[in-house]
Design a protein around this motif. Structure first.
Motif, PDB file in Angstrom:
ATOM      1  N   GLU A  98      39.557  22.395  39.209  1.00 44.25           N
ATOM      2  CA  GLU A  98      40.359  21.226  39.592  1.00 44.25           C
ATOM      3  C   GLU A  98      41.562  21.112  38.673  1.00 44.25           C
ATOM      4  N   GLY A  99      42.664  20.755  39.205  1.00 47.50           N
ATOM      5  CA  GLY A  99      43.884  20.566  38.438  1.00 47.50           C
ATOM      6  C   GLY A  99      44.772  21.795  38.430  1.00 47.50           C
ATOM      7  N   LEU A 100      44.345  22.899  39.021  1.00 48.13           N
ATOM      8  CA  LEU A 100      45.173  24.105  39.074  1.00 48.13           C
ATOM      9  C   LEU A 100      45.622  24.346  40.501  1.00 48.13           C
ATOM     10  N   THR A 101      46.851  24.705  40.616  1.00 49.09           N
ATOM     11  CA  THR A 101      47.342  25.072  41.938  1.00 49.09           C
ATOM     12  C   THR A 101      47.013  26.537  42.178  1.00 49.09           C
ATOM     13  N   GLU A 102      47.165  26.970  43.408  1.00 49.23           N
ATOM     14  CA  GLU A 102      46.870  28.365  43.728  1.00 49.23           C
ATOM     15  C   GLU A 102      47.798  29.300  42.967  1.00 49.23           C
ATOM     16  N   ALA A 103      49.034  28.912  42.760  1.00 51.18           N
ATOM     17  CA  ALA A 103      50.000  29.749  42.030  1.00 51.18           C
ATOM     18  C   ALA A 103      49.572  29.885  40.563  1.00 51.18           C
ATOM     19  N   GLU A 104      49.127  28.753  39.952  1.00 49.77           N
ATOM     20  CA  GLU A 104      48.686  28.798  38.553  1.00 49.77           C
ATOM     21  C   GLU A 104      47.423  29.665  38.415  1.00 49.77           C
ATOM     22  N   GLU A 105      46.527  29.508  39.363  1.00 50.33           N
ATOM     23  CA  GLU A 105      45.293  30.295  39.344  1.00 50.33           C
ATOM     24  C   GLU A 105      45.642  31.788  39.461  1.00 50.33           C
ATOM     25  N   GLU A 106      46.548  32.121  40.364  1.00 53.41           N
ATOM     26  CA  GLU A 106      46.937  33.516  40.555  1.00 53.41           C
ATOM     27  C   GLU A 106      47.602  34.067  39.299  1.00 53.41           C
ATOM     28  N   GLU A 107      48.410  33.258  38.661  1.00 50.96           N
ATOM     29  CA  GLU A 107      49.074  33.678  37.418  1.00 50.96           C
ATOM     30  C   GLU A 107      48.031  33.934  36.315  1.00 50.96           C
ATOM     31  N   LEU A 108      47.037  33.039  36.184  1.00 51.91           N
ATOM     32  CA  LEU A 108      45.986  33.208  35.182  1.00 51.91           C
ATOM     33  C   LEU A 108      45.143  34.453  35.467  1.00 51.91           C
ATOM     34  N   ARG A 109      44.843  34.703  36.731  1.00 49.05           N
ATOM     35  CA  ARG A 109      44.066  35.886  37.100  1.00 49.05           C
ATOM     36  C   ARG A 109      44.851  37.164  36.770  1.00 49.05           C
ATOM     37  N   SER A 110      46.133  37.133  36.992  1.00 50.66           N
ATOM     38  CA  SER A 110      46.987  38.280  36.693  1.00 50.66           C
ATOM     39  C   SER A 110      47.007  38.532  35.177  1.00 50.66           C
ATOM     40  N   GLU A 111      47.157  37.455  34.411  1.00 56.74           N
ATOM     41  CA  GLU A 111      47.152  37.578  32.945  1.00 56.74           C
ATOM     42  C   GLU A 111      45.800  38.091  32.445  1.00 56.74           C
ATOM     43  N   LEU A 112      44.694  37.593  33.026  1.00 52.62           N
ATOM     44  CA  LEU A 112      43.350  38.051  32.662  1.00 52.62           C
ATOM     45  C   LEU A 112      43.207  39.545  32.932  1.00 52.62           C
ATOM     46  N   ALA A 113      43.688  40.008  34.054  1.00 55.58           N
ATOM     47  CA  ALA A 113      43.599  41.432  34.386  1.00 55.58           C
ATOM     48  C   ALA A 113      44.379  42.266  33.373  1.00 55.58           C
ATOM     49  N   LYS A 114      45.574  41.781  32.961  1.00 57.95           N
ATOM     50  CA  LYS A 114      46.378  42.497  31.974  1.00 57.95           C
ATOM     51  C   LYS A 114      45.655  42.567  30.619  1.00 57.95           C
ATOM     52  N   VAL A 115      45.083  41.446  30.200  1.00 59.79           N
ATOM     53  CA  VAL A 115      44.372  41.404  28.910  1.00 59.79           C
ATOM     54  C   VAL A 115      43.165  42.346  28.936  1.00 59.79           C
ATOM     55  N   GLU A 116      42.411  42.328  30.044  1.00 58.95           N
ATOM     56  CA  GLU A 116      41.262  43.229  30.163  1.00 58.95           C
ATOM     57  C   GLU A 116      41.706  44.687  30.131  1.00 58.95           C
ATOM     58  N   GLU A 117      42.849  44.980  30.762  1.00 63.32           N
ATOM     59  CA  GLU A 117      43.379  46.348  30.741  1.00 63.32           C
ATOM     60  C   GLU A 117      43.791  46.740  29.323  1.00 63.32           C
ATOM     61  N   GLU A 118      44.414  45.816  28.580  1.00 60.88           N
ATOM     62  CA  GLU A 118      44.800  46.081  27.193  1.00 60.88           C
ATOM     63  C   GLU A 118      43.562  46.326  26.319  1.00 60.88           C
ATOM     64  N   ILE A 119      42.508  45.556  26.547  1.00 59.12           N
ATOM     65  CA  ILE A 119      41.266  45.730  25.787  1.00 59.12           C
ATOM     66  C   ILE A 119      40.703  47.125  26.026  1.00 59.12           C
ATOM     67  N   GLY A 120      40.703  47.558  27.271  1.00 60.80           N
ATOM     68  CA  GLY A 120      40.227  48.909  27.590  1.00 60.80           C
ATOM     69  C   GLY A 120      41.061  49.973  26.905  1.00 60.80           C
ATOM     70  N   THR A 121      42.394  49.802  26.906  1.00 55.04           N
ATOM     71  CA  THR A 121      43.283  50.760  26.248  1.00 55.04           C
ATOM     72  C   THR A 121      43.015  50.790  24.748  1.00 55.04           C
ATOM     73  N   LEU A 122      42.872  49.602  24.140  1.00 52.45           N
ATOM     74  CA  LEU A 122      42.600  49.540  22.701  1.00 52.45           C
ATOM     75  C   LEU A 122      41.266  50.196  22.346  1.00 52.45           C
ATOM     76  N   ARG A 123      40.264  50.041  23.217  1.00 55.58           N
ATOM     77  CA  ARG A 123      38.976  50.698  22.975  1.00 55.58           C
ATOM     78  C   ARG A 123      39.137  52.220  22.990  1.00 55.58           C
ATOM     79  N   GLN A 124      39.941  52.726  23.929  1.00 53.13           N
ATOM     80  CA  GLN A 124      40.182  54.163  23.999  1.00 53.13           C
ATOM     81  C   GLN A 124      40.919  54.653  22.749  1.00 53.13           C
ATOM     82  N   VAL A 125      41.932  53.884  22.313  1.00 48.14           N
ATOM     83  CA  VAL A 125      42.687  54.250  21.113  1.00 48.14           C
ATOM     84  C   VAL A 125      41.766  54.237  19.895  1.00 48.14           C
ATOM     85  N   LEU A 126      40.927  53.214  19.797  1.00 43.71           N
ATOM     86  CA  LEU A 126      39.990  53.111  18.669  1.00 43.71           C
ATOM     87  C   LEU A 126      39.017  54.286  18.663  1.00 43.71           C
ATOM     88  N   ALA A 127      38.500  54.649  19.813  1.00 44.32           N
ATOM     89  CA  ALA A 127      37.569  55.781  19.895  1.00 44.32           C
ATOM     90  C   ALA A 127      38.268  57.070  19.455  1.00 44.32           C
TER      91      ALA A 127
END
Length: 196
Positions: A30-59
């Motif tokens: 509640e309190g989020l518009t569809e555009a805000e939700e979509e923006e947050l989901r996009s940012e979450l996907a980017k952060v998860e992708e960065e975490i995966g890349t950092l794990r590969q670099v660390l390994a």
């Protein structure tokens, strides 16, 4: 089964329509518009992708580190020893260790300055000196007794007998002309009339 939308237990459950597109997404908070939700989901996907890349670099970095250590001859044991040494150094520098060490020092000072400790220390010191003197006396007595025993007629007789047997066995072999004779002369060995 009559249709794909019915459950496995169709006789006890009612038909519920299945919407495959809605099941992948949860309802927007509640309190989020569809555009805000979509923006947050996009940012979450980017952060998860960065975490995966950092794990590969660390390994990759850990693998490279392991190769360098192997080339330098550093073993896992060396690393463990270094970690323990660092941990012990950290413990020694901690406030708890410093306070405990200080308190133990105070207790040690109090104990060593007490009359009871001084009397006990003096008594133990005297007992040690007396024990040392007694052991020294026992050693002297044993040494003297062994000397007396060596000079006794029984011991001399035994020593002579051993010498005679040795000369017959060893000496006979060196000068032997008859291989079956222990004395080498073929005669009977001389009679020994020692009391032993």
């Amino acid at each position: 089964m009559e249709s794909a939308s019915q459950g496995l237990l169709s006789d006890t459950m009612t038909d519920v329509p299945v919407d495959n597109t809605a099941s992948a997404r949860t309802s927007a908070p509640e309190g989020l518009t569809e555009a805000e939700e979509e923006e947050l989901r996009s940012e979450l996907a980017k952060v998860e992708e960065e975490i995966g890349t950092l794990r590969q670099v660390l390994a990759a970095k850990e693998k490279h580190c392991g190769e360098l250590k192997r080339k330098l001859g550093l073993t896992t044991f060396d690393g463990l020893k270094q970690n323990l040494s660092k941990s012990w150094h950290d413990v020694q520098g901690s406030n708890a260790y410093m306070k405990t060490s200080e308190k133990l020092g105070e207790w040690n000072e109090k104990v060593t300055q007490s009359e009871l400790y001084k009397k006990t220390q003096e008594t133990l010191s005297q007992a040690g000196q007396k024990t040392s003197a007694a052991l020294s006396n026992v050693g002297s007595v044993i040494s003297r007794k062994l000397g007396d025993m060596r000079n006794s007629t029984t011991f001399k007789s035994f020593e002579d007998r051993v010498g005679t047997i040795k000369s017959k066995v060893v000496g006979g072999r060196e000068n032997s002309t008859d291989p079956q004779s222990p004395t080498g002369s073929g005669d009977k060995p001389p009679q020994d009339n020692a009391p032993f």
